[in-house]
Design a protein around this motif. Structure first.
Motif, PDB file in Angstrom:
ATOM      1  N   GLY A 171       0.798  -1.213   0.000  1.00 28.15           N
ATOM      2  CA  GLY A 171       0.000   0.000   0.000  1.00 28.15           C
ATOM      3  C   GLY A 171       0.832   1.265   0.000  1.00 28.15           C
ATOM      4  O   GLY A 171       0.421   2.279  -0.545  1.00 28.15           O
ATOM      5  N   ARG A 172       1.981   1.175   0.591  1.00 22.35           N
ATOM      6  CA  ARG A 172       2.798   2.377   0.706  1.00 22.35           C
ATOM      7  C   ARG A 172       3.395   2.769  -0.643  1.00 22.35           C
ATOM      8  O   ARG A 172       3.913   1.936  -1.365  1.00 22.35           O
ATOM      9  CB  ARG A 172       3.904   2.140   1.717  1.00 22.35           C
ATOM     10  CG  ARG A 172       4.844   3.294   1.836  1.00 22.35           C
ATOM     11  CD  ARG A 172       5.797   3.130   3.000  1.00 22.35           C
ATOM     12  NE  ARG A 172       6.051   4.429   3.592  1.00 22.35           N
ATOM     13  CZ  ARG A 172       5.683   4.767   4.797  1.00 22.35           C
ATOM     14  NH1 ARG A 172       5.062   3.904   5.556  1.00 22.35           N
ATOM     15  NH2 ARG A 172       5.923   5.958   5.263  1.00 22.35           N
ATOM     16  N   SER A 226      -0.076  -3.057  -4.376  1.00 24.32           N
ATOM     17  CA  SER A 226      -1.487  -2.825  -4.104  1.00 24.32           C
ATOM     18  C   SER A 226      -1.910  -3.490  -2.800  1.00 24.32           C
ATOM     19  O   SER A 226      -1.860  -4.698  -2.676  1.00 24.32           O
ATOM     20  CB  SER A 226      -2.310  -3.364  -5.261  1.00 24.32           C
ATOM     21  OG  SER A 226      -3.629  -2.939  -5.131  1.00 24.32           O
ATOM     22  N   GLU A 227      -2.305  -2.698  -1.809  1.00 25.72           N
ATOM     23  CA  GLU A 227      -2.623  -3.259  -0.499  1.00 25.72           C
ATOM     24  C   GLU A 227      -3.872  -4.113  -0.522  1.00 25.72           C
ATOM     25  O   GLU A 227      -4.079  -4.944   0.335  1.00 25.72           O
ATOM     26  CB  GLU A 227      -2.785  -2.155   0.550  1.00 25.72           C
ATOM     27  CG  GLU A 227      -3.983  -1.249   0.344  1.00 25.72           C
ATOM     28  CD  GLU A 227      -3.657  -0.084  -0.565  1.00 25.72           C
ATOM     29  OE1 GLU A 227      -3.107  -0.332  -1.660  1.00 25.72           O
ATOM     30  OE2 GLU A 227      -3.954   1.058  -0.180  1.00 25.72           O
ATOM     31  N   THR A 228      -4.689  -3.895  -1.525  1.00 31.13           N
ATOM     32  CA  THR A 228      -5.923  -4.665  -1.578  1.00 31.13           C
ATOM     33  C   THR A 228      -5.762  -5.889  -2.470  1.00 31.13           C
ATOM     34  O   THR A 228      -6.717  -6.607  -2.718  1.00 31.13           O
ATOM     35  CB  THR A 228      -7.070  -3.804  -2.145  1.00 31.13           C
ATOM     36  OG1 THR A 228      -6.695  -3.342  -3.435  1.00 31.13           O
ATOM     37  CG2 THR A 228      -7.362  -2.644  -1.248  1.00 31.13           C
TER      38      THR A 228
ATOM     39  N   ARG B 141      -1.649   9.573   3.419  1.00 33.24           N
ATOM     40  CA  ARG B 141      -0.444  10.057   2.743  1.00 33.24           C
ATOM     41  C   ARG B 141       0.445   8.930   2.289  1.00 33.24           C
ATOM     42  O   ARG B 141       1.062   9.001   1.234  1.00 33.24           O
ATOM     43  CB  ARG B 141       0.356  10.943   3.692  1.00 33.24           C
ATOM     44  CG  ARG B 141      -0.330  12.214   4.065  1.00 33.24           C
ATOM     45  CD  ARG B 141       0.626  12.989   4.965  1.00 33.24           C
ATOM     46  NE  ARG B 141       0.341  14.382   4.940  1.00 33.24           N
ATOM     47  CZ  ARG B 141      -0.168  15.052   5.965  1.00 33.24           C
ATOM     48  NH1 ARG B 141      -0.456  14.418   7.083  1.00 33.24           N
ATOM     49  NH2 ARG B 141      -0.396  16.327   5.889  1.00 33.24           N
ATOM     50  N   ASP B 142       0.579   7.897   3.109  1.00 29.19           N
ATOM     51  CA  ASP B 142       1.491   6.811   2.772  1.00 29.19           C
ATOM     52  C   ASP B 142       1.067   6.104   1.499  1.00 29.19           C
ATOM     53  O   ASP B 142       1.879   5.844   0.620  1.00 29.19           O
ATOM     54  CB  ASP B 142       1.548   5.793   3.910  1.00 29.19           C
ATOM     55  CG  ASP B 142       2.318   6.344   5.094  1.00 29.19           C
ATOM     56  OD1 ASP B 142       3.025   7.352   4.900  1.00 29.19           O
ATOM     57  OD2 ASP B 142       2.201   5.787   6.188  1.00 29.19           O
ATOM     58  N   SER B 143      -0.183   5.774   1.433  1.00 33.00           N
ATOM     59  CA  SER B 143      -0.625   5.030   0.264  1.00 33.00           C
ATOM     60  C   SER B 143      -1.166   5.971  -0.803  1.00 33.00           C
ATOM     61  O   SER B 143      -1.600   5.521  -1.853  1.00 33.00           O
ATOM     62  CB  SER B 143      -1.683   4.009   0.650  1.00 33.00           C
ATOM     63  OG  SER B 143      -2.844   4.669   1.104  1.00 33.00           O
ATOM     64  N   HIS B 144      -1.149   7.270  -0.499  1.00 33.33           N
ATOM     65  CA  HIS B 144      -1.578   8.254  -1.486  1.00 33.33           C
ATOM     66  C   HIS B 144      -2.996   7.982  -1.944  1.00 33.33           C
ATOM     67  O   HIS B 144      -3.268   7.980  -3.144  1.00 33.33           O
ATOM     68  CB  HIS B 144      -0.645   8.209  -2.701  1.00 33.33           C
ATOM     69  CG  HIS B 144       0.109   9.482  -2.883  1.00 33.33           C
ATOM     70  ND1 HIS B 144      -0.276  10.421  -3.794  1.00 33.33           N
ATOM     71  CD2 HIS B 144       1.196   9.954  -2.276  1.00 33.33           C
ATOM     72  CE1 HIS B 144       0.574  11.424  -3.737  1.00 33.33           C
ATOM     73  NE2 HIS B 144       1.472  11.167  -2.823  1.00 33.33           N
ATOM     74  N   ARG B 145      -3.867   7.700  -0.986  1.00 31.65           N
ATOM     75  CA  ARG B 145      -5.235   7.363  -1.344  1.00 31.65           C
ATOM     76  C   ARG B 145      -6.223   8.277  -0.672  1.00 31.65           C
ATOM     77  O   ARG B 145      -6.011   8.728   0.439  1.00 31.65           O
ATOM     78  CB  ARG B 145      -5.536   5.939  -0.891  1.00 31.65           C
ATOM     79  CG  ARG B 145      -5.077   4.961  -1.904  1.00 31.65           C
ATOM     80  CD  ARG B 145      -6.017   3.783  -1.937  1.00 31.65           C
ATOM     81  NE  ARG B 145      -5.872   3.137  -3.205  1.00 31.65           N
ATOM     82  CZ  ARG B 145      -5.609   1.847  -3.365  1.00 31.65           C
ATOM     83  NH1 ARG B 145      -5.502   1.082  -2.320  1.00 31.65           N
ATOM     84  NH2 ARG B 145      -5.492   1.356  -4.561  1.00 31.65           N
TER      85      ARG B 145
END
Lengths: 232, 232
Positions: A171-172, A226-228, B141-145
DNA sequence: CAGTTCAATGACAGTTGTGCGACAGTCCGG
DNA sequence: CCGGACTGTCGCACAACTGTCATTGAACTG
């Protein structure tokens, strides 16, 4: 890989030795010389493990360890005590204070590294784990293998490290500069666009057929795993 | 982590060093060389932290610090003093003047960065936080989402920074000029109306369906993130 | 209420960032 | 010494993003 360690030690030569060997293992190492400094750092930053000299200027090691245990945020932070041989008798007291392990100086470097690794693996499995898994994607550090949907995927060394790094912080988003520093090395002089090319190669290798892409591009920022992925 | 910092320092080499390291941390760094210049900037723009050299041409550091404390708008602005070793004795006076921390030159870079981080985290948690939340709106911020009511919202880089900046100071109104300086960059010559367009685009992306608008227009002044958003 | 000012919106052209294929240099094992 | 695998750089095409303008609409003023 990429665990953050804090060394609290007043003997500079020892810091150098430890730092050298742990950085070679891919850990991020920071060092302070005084107990009270260490307390500040621990309040401000998050670490995965602390190496603590028994005898310290400022706050003594044993006292610092007690305080680490007392603060909720750091109560479960792994601590390794470093004791001189003569103090060995004190080890019981050390462990009673809440240290997770102790190492007697002088120590053998490989043994030392092994102890640190072992403790990390026990406490922070995702940092030291030998296998990273997300959805149908599997990366094995020990055997240097990657599998997608059950099939072996062949990656070059660079692509392997790149994927490893990305999967470590799902995710980062990482900028190209961060990726260059982390995957290529700190003082390389390489065009940032090169990262694009390797991400492209990684994608191609990872997504045969119409499999979904586990790597997310963030325009203007960089790339992320992709965190998901695999959860939706 | 997109805090805005102002450095007031006349030694150019030091500015470079500081700027390099703080920008690597993701901060937005601006520097001026004279105390009176700094005062101007502080009157026009909003910063999250000021690094202040003790000895300065123009207005002296200690005097500037006093004035910062005197103005209502900047009374609680975090200030870090930079002092040369010989001046260490003065540190008491510095802290008495209202500096929140002081750092003695020459300093170790990691320690310096840690101090800045710590002070920011203490004084402006919303700036250091990795996730900003207001009502059903979420910016990571970390995942820019960005998520609205649980659904992912796609924003361009500019819109993302704009929203981030607005959410950092809920309720506060920013003029178009301030927004241009903070979001676009200090030395860009862009029509102020352009801000309107981007706010419009941001709104469109943020408010699908009949969701309420988190951005408040203040006629004749500028825009603000609605401070009551999600609470009523 | 009419006039004026300021903001919202849609369209459009210019700019920038990313993906991709190609190619050359390097390294290593056979 | 040769061939294959790996890596870094280029150039182009395309899509995404951005800045400006003209027009429409809303809010304030006297």
């Amino acid at each position: 890989m990429s665990a953050r360690l804090l060394i609290v030690e007043d003997e500079e030569a020892l810091i150098l030795l430890i730092r050298y060997n742990l950085e070679a293992e891919g850990y991020q190492v920071e060092a302070v010389e005084r107990g009270d400094e260490a307390e500040l750092r621990l309040a401000e930053e998050t670490y995965d493990l602390v190496l603590l000299d028994w005898m310290l200027p400022g706050t003594s090691g044993i006292e610092l360890c007690r305080r680490i245990r007392a603060r909720r945020e750091t109560a479960s932070l792994p601590v390794i005590m470093l004791t001189a041989r003569g103090e060995e008798a004190e080890r019981v007291r050390g462990l009673a204070t809440g240290a997770d392990d102790y190492i007697v100086k002088p120590f053998s470097v490989p043994e030392f590294v092994a102890r640190v690794k072992a403790l990390l693996r026990r406490s922070r499995p995702e940092v030291a784990a030998s296998v990273l898994i997300a959805g149908d994607l599997e990366l094995d550090r020990d055997s240097h293998r990657v599998r997608r949907a059950g099939r072996d995927v062949h990656l070059g060394p660079l692509e392997f490290r790149l994927l490893e790094f990305l999967m470590q912080a799902p995710g980062r988003v990482h900028t190209r500069e961060q990726l260059l520093n982390a995957v290529w090395g700190r003082d390389v002089y390489i065009d940032e666009r090169t990262v694009d090319v390797h991400v492209g190669r990684l994608r191609k290798a990872l997504n045969p057929g119409r499999l979904s892409d586990p790597i997310r591009t963030v325009r203007g920022a960089g790339y992320a795993f992709s965190e998901t992925f695999g959860t939706g």
